[in-house]
Design a protein around this motif. Structure first.
Motif, PDB file in Angstrom:
ATOM      1  N   THR A  11      36.009  40.587  29.366  1.00  0.00           N
ATOM      2  CA  THR A  11      35.507  40.488  30.753  1.00  0.00           C
ATOM      3  C   THR A  11      35.847  41.762  31.520  1.00  0.00           C
ATOM      4  O   THR A  11      35.048  42.247  32.326  1.00  0.00           O
ATOM      5  CB  THR A  11      36.096  39.231  31.440  1.00  0.00           C
ATOM      6  N   SER A  46      43.603  39.122  43.426  1.00  0.00           N
ATOM      7  CA  SER A  46      42.701  38.477  44.394  1.00  0.00           C
ATOM      8  C   SER A  46      43.199  38.803  45.794  1.00  0.00           C
ATOM      9  O   SER A  46      44.366  38.549  46.100  1.00  0.00           O
ATOM     10  CB  SER A  46      42.709  36.957  44.216  1.00  0.00           C
ATOM     11  N   GLY A 102      39.781  30.746  38.769  1.00  0.00           N
ATOM     12  CA  GLY A 102      40.157  31.147  37.416  1.00  0.00           C
ATOM     13  C   GLY A 102      38.989  31.518  36.519  1.00  0.00           C
ATOM     14  O   GLY A 102      39.149  31.686  35.307  1.00  0.00           O
ATOM     15  N   ALA A 103      37.802  31.676  37.104  1.00  0.00           N
ATOM     16  CA  ALA A 103      36.635  32.016  36.279  1.00  0.00           C
ATOM     17  C   ALA A 103      36.776  33.413  35.677  1.00  0.00           C
ATOM     18  O   ALA A 103      36.343  33.667  34.552  1.00  0.00           O
ATOM     19  CB  ALA A 103      35.363  31.927  37.119  1.00  0.00           C
ATOM     20  N   GLY A 104      37.374  34.329  36.452  1.00  0.00           N
ATOM     21  CA  GLY A 104      37.545  35.694  35.954  1.00  0.00           C
ATOM     22  C   GLY A 104      37.014  36.757  36.899  1.00  0.00           C
ATOM     23  O   GLY A 104      36.809  37.908  36.498  1.00  0.00           O
ATOM     24  N   LYS A 105      36.834  36.412  38.159  1.00  0.00           N
ATOM     25  CA  LYS A 105      36.300  37.375  39.133  1.00  0.00           C
ATOM     26  C   LYS A 105      37.243  38.574  39.284  1.00  0.00           C
ATOM     27  O   LYS A 105      36.814  39.724  39.289  1.00  0.00           O
ATOM     28  CB  LYS A 105      36.085  36.680  40.503  1.00  0.00           C
ATOM     29  N   THR A 106      38.532  38.276  39.418  1.00  0.00           N
ATOM     30  CA  THR A 106      39.505  39.362  39.568  1.00  0.00           C
ATOM     31  C   THR A 106      39.653  40.145  38.264  1.00  0.00           C
ATOM     32  O   THR A 106      39.788  41.373  38.267  1.00  0.00           O
ATOM     33  CB  THR A 106      40.858  38.792  40.032  1.00  0.00           C
ATOM     34  N   THR A 107      39.597  39.430  37.148  1.00  0.00           N
ATOM     35  CA  THR A 107      39.706  40.095  35.844  1.00  0.00           C
ATOM     36  C   THR A 107      38.577  41.113  35.674  1.00  0.00           C
ATOM     37  O   THR A 107      38.803  42.258  35.254  1.00  0.00           O
ATOM     38  CB  THR A 107      39.662  39.029  34.730  1.00  0.00           C
ATOM     39  N   GLU A 120      34.700  38.693  46.062  1.00  0.00           N
ATOM     40  CA  GLU A 120      34.917  37.425  45.359  1.00  0.00           C
ATOM     41  C   GLU A 120      34.467  36.285  46.264  1.00  0.00           C
ATOM     42  O   GLU A 120      34.585  36.364  47.470  1.00  0.00           O
ATOM     43  CB  GLU A 120      36.396  37.263  44.984  1.00  0.00           C
ATOM     44  N   TRP A 121      33.976  35.207  45.682  1.00  0.00           N
ATOM     45  CA  TRP A 121      33.345  34.107  46.433  1.00  0.00           C
ATOM     46  C   TRP A 121      32.144  34.672  47.185  1.00  0.00           C
ATOM     47  O   TRP A 121      31.872  34.335  48.322  1.00  0.00           O
ATOM     48  CB  TRP A 121      34.342  33.409  47.376  1.00  0.00           C
ATOM     49  N   ASP A 180      37.067  36.691  25.842  1.00  0.00           N
ATOM     50  CA  ASP A 180      38.441  36.726  26.353  1.00  0.00           C
ATOM     51  C   ASP A 180      38.521  37.660  27.572  1.00  0.00           C
ATOM     52  O   ASP A 180      37.547  38.324  27.930  1.00  0.00           O
ATOM     53  CB  ASP A 180      39.426  37.178  25.261  1.00  0.00           C
ATOM     54  N   GLU A 219      38.261  30.381  25.369  1.00  0.00           N
ATOM     55  CA  GLU A 219      38.383  31.181  26.602  1.00  0.00           C
ATOM     56  C   GLU A 219      37.062  31.820  26.995  1.00  0.00           C
ATOM     57  O   GLU A 219      37.019  32.699  27.851  1.00  0.00           O
ATOM     58  CB  GLU A 219      39.427  32.275  26.382  1.00  0.00           C
TER      59      GLU A 219
HETATM   60  N1  ATP Z   1      36.904  35.304  28.938  1.00  0.00           N
HETATM   61  C1  ATP Z   1      37.718  35.440  29.993  1.00  0.00           C
HETATM   62  N2  ATP Z   1      37.318  36.145  31.079  1.00  0.00           N
HETATM   63  C2  ATP Z   1      38.108  36.270  32.158  1.00  0.00           C
HETATM   64  N3  ATP Z   1      39.346  35.746  32.269  1.00  0.00           N
HETATM   65  C3  ATP Z   1      39.791  35.044  31.228  1.00  0.00           C
HETATM   66  C4  ATP Z   1      39.018  34.858  30.053  1.00  0.00           C
HETATM   67  N4  ATP Z   1      39.735  34.117  29.179  1.00  0.00           N
HETATM   68  C5  ATP Z   1      40.891  33.858  29.781  1.00  0.00           C
HETATM   69  N5  ATP Z   1      40.957  34.402  31.002  1.00  0.00           N
HETATM   70  C6  ATP Z   1      42.090  34.274  31.942  1.00  0.00           C
HETATM   71  O1  ATP Z   1      41.629  33.494  33.026  1.00  0.00           O
HETATM   72  C7  ATP Z   1      42.216  33.960  34.228  1.00  0.00           C
HETATM   73  C8  ATP Z   1      41.133  34.391  35.192  1.00  0.00           C
HETATM   74  O2  ATP Z   1      41.742  34.648  36.409  1.00  0.00           O
HETATM   75  P1  ATP Z   1      41.104  35.534  37.563  1.00  0.00           P
HETATM   76  O3  ATP Z   1      42.175  35.732  38.556  1.00  0.00           O
HETATM   77  O4  ATP Z   1      40.417  36.717  37.000  1.00  0.00           O
HETATM   78  O5  ATP Z   1      39.993  34.513  38.109  1.00  0.00           O
HETATM   79  P2  ATP Z   1      39.318  34.475  39.549  1.00  0.00           P
HETATM   80  O6  ATP Z   1      37.923  34.029  39.302  1.00  0.00           O
HETATM   81  O7  ATP Z   1      39.512  35.756  40.244  1.00  0.00           O
HETATM   82  O8  ATP Z   1      40.147  33.306  40.245  1.00  0.00           O
HETATM   83  P3  ATP Z   1      40.443  33.045  41.809  1.00  0.00           P
HETATM   84  O9  ATP Z   1      39.329  32.201  42.247  1.00  0.00           O
HETATM   85  O10 ATP Z   1      41.744  32.345  41.805  1.00  0.00           O
HETATM   86  O11 ATP Z   1      40.472  34.367  42.517  1.00  0.00           O
HETATM   87  C9  ATP Z   1      43.142  35.102  33.870  1.00  0.00           C
HETATM   88  O12 ATP Z   1      44.437  34.608  33.679  1.00  0.00           O
HETATM   89  C10 ATP Z   1      42.546  35.586  32.544  1.00  0.00           C
HETATM   90  O13 ATP Z   1      43.507  36.201  31.712  1.00  0.00           O
END
Ligand code: ATP
Ligand code: MG
Length: 176
Positions: free
Chosen positions: A21, A68, A45-50, A115-116, A17, A142
């Motif tokens: 991350t 982001s 939405g992979a989770g880079k910012t998370t 990111e990217w 979750d 998730e």
């Molecule tokens: N295991 C997980 N790890 C990371 N994020 C998760 C996970 N499960 C669910 N999520 C959700 O997925 C989303 C990931 O969004 P995030 O902005 O981190 O992605 P990103 O890779 O930075 O996207 P972008 O390309 O739009 O910048 C968040 O809403 C987060 O809560």
């Protein structure tokens, strides 16, 4: 974990979750040194910012402020060391960001989180730590597979592997 001098070392983690991350981001922060570059890849939405939120929080910043940097190109957080957070859609954009202050941040001992990051590799790939997150939906629920890779026999990946294993975050099925 695998690898030898001259080759690549990789570590495969698994996060169930967003909170986990962020925790992995915090563990990565602990193995980075001043002037290091972290290249984050993985689709929308992979989770880079998370992951970056956890990293910034671990270095003393406010993770709620981390977004982001899509429109701003680069944000610098007042962490210790400072973190420059960059979105790199195209290599030409990175060249611009380097001119706009990223080079200075790195020269002054700050950390770059990009990111990217795959687009940044031609300019900043040498010596960078790389993290690839699996796309949403690729694994059940998730879950995300988070592959960390580095050049050569990597002490920082060894340290990360130990910390992640202690936290129960190493993928059970090994390298993907
Ligand atoms: N295991 C997980 N790890 C990371 N994020 C998760 C996970 N499960 C669910 N999520 C959700 O997925 C989303 C990931 O969004 P995030 O902005 O981190 O992605 P990103 O890779 O930075 O996207 P972008 O390309 O739009 O910048 C968040 O809403 C987060 O809560
Ligand atoms: Mg993002």
């Amino acid at each position: 974990m695998s690898g030898a001098a001259g080759a690549e070392t990789r570590l495969v983690l698994e996060s169930a979750d967003a909170a986990r991350t962020r925790r992995i981001g915090a563990l990565i922060a602990a193995v980075l040194a001043p002037s290091d570059v972290l290249l984050l890849s993985g689709g929308l939405g992979a989770g880079k910012t998370t992951l970056t939120k956890g990293l910034v929080g671990a270095l003393g910043g406010d993770e709620r402020a981390v977004r982001s940097p899509t429109f701003t190109l680069m944000v610098t957080y007042e962490t210790s060391p400072p973190v420059a957070h960059v979105d790199c859609w195209r290599l030409e954009q990175l060249a611009e960001v380097l001119d706009l202050g990223l080079s200075e941040v790195l020269d002054d001992g700050g950390i770059a989180v990009i990111e990217w990051g795959e687009a940044a590799a031609p300019l900043l790939g040498a010596g960078a730590l790389r993290v690839h997150l699996s796309a949403p939906g690729e694994l059940a629920g998730e879950r995300r597979r988070i592959v960390v890779s580095d050049e050569g026999a990597s002490p920082r990946i060894a340290a990360l592997g130990e910390a992640a294993a202690a936290a129960g975050l190493v993928a059970a099925d090994g390298p993907a």
